[in-house]
Design a protein around this motif. Structure first.
Motif, mmCIF file in Angstrom:
data_model
loop_
_atom_site.group_PDB
_atom_site.id
_atom_site.type_symbol
_atom_site.label_atom_id
_atom_site.label_comp_id
_atom_site.label_asym_id
_atom_site.label_seq_id
_atom_site.Cartn_x
_atom_site.Cartn_y
_atom_site.Cartn_z
ATOM 1 N N THR A 14 3.401 -4.460 -1.210
ATOM 2 C CA THR A 14 3.866 -3.105 -0.930
ATOM 3 C C THR A 14 2.879 -2.437 0.013
ATOM 4 O O THR A 14 1.716 -2.827 0.101
ATOM 5 N N PRO A 16 2.111 1.703 1.908
ATOM 6 C CA PRO A 16 2.530 3.094 2.028
ATOM 7 C C PRO A 16 3.254 3.330 3.346
ATOM 8 O O PRO A 16 3.050 2.591 4.320
ATOM 9 N N HIS A 18 4.177 6.767 5.819
ATOM 10 C CA HIS A 18 3.970 8.201 6.025
ATOM 11 C C HIS A 18 4.865 8.670 7.166
ATOM 12 O O HIS A 18 5.014 7.970 8.168
ATOM 13 N N THR A 27 5.177 11.085 2.063
ATOM 14 C CA THR A 27 4.541 9.790 1.856
ATOM 15 C C THR A 27 5.292 9.024 0.788
ATOM 16 O O THR A 27 5.595 9.561 -0.276
ATOM 17 N N LEU A 28 5.608 7.780 1.095
ATOM 18 C CA LEU A 28 6.127 6.843 0.100
ATOM 19 C C LEU A 28 4.959 5.906 -0.193
ATOM 20 O O LEU A 28 4.430 5.263 0.717
ATOM 21 N N ASP A 29 4.533 5.858 -1.431
ATOM 22 C CA ASP A 29 3.310 5.131 -1.773
ATOM 23 C C ASP A 29 3.437 3.617 -1.799
ATOM 24 O O ASP A 29 2.469 2.921 -1.512
ATOM 25 N N ALA A 30 4.583 3.090 -2.153
ATOM 26 C CA ALA A 30 4.686 1.638 -2.354
ATOM 27 C C ALA A 30 6.043 1.109 -1.904
ATOM 28 O O ALA A 30 6.921 0.855 -2.721
#
Length: 70
Positions: A14, A16, A18, A27-30
């Motif tokens: 995975t 991130p 941005h 932001t999507l972290d994973a």
């Protein structure tokens, strides 16, 4: 599969994601991606790219309503 930047080996993982737009940052972290084990560069497959684009379009529409409602 090899990394386009450093030629390192890629593995599933995975990463991130941005996005910075006029008026908002998200932001999507994973997000699922192929990640280079040497330099960490992520590559997203078509399914994830489509989901990110759908997410961003939705945010654009919602942000426009909030940011212009005065």
């Amino acid at each position: 599969m090899k990394c386009l930047y450093c030629q390192g080996k890629m593995k599933k993982g995975t990463a991130p994601f941005h996005v910075d737009r006029d008026g908002y940052h998200a932001t999507l972290d994973a997000v699922r991606a192929w990640v280079c084990v040497q330099c960490g560069e992520p590559y997203f497959e078509a399914l994830e790219v489509q989901a990110i684009q759908d997410f961003t379009r939705s945010l654009d529409a919602k942000a426009k309503k909030v940011l212009t409602a005065a």
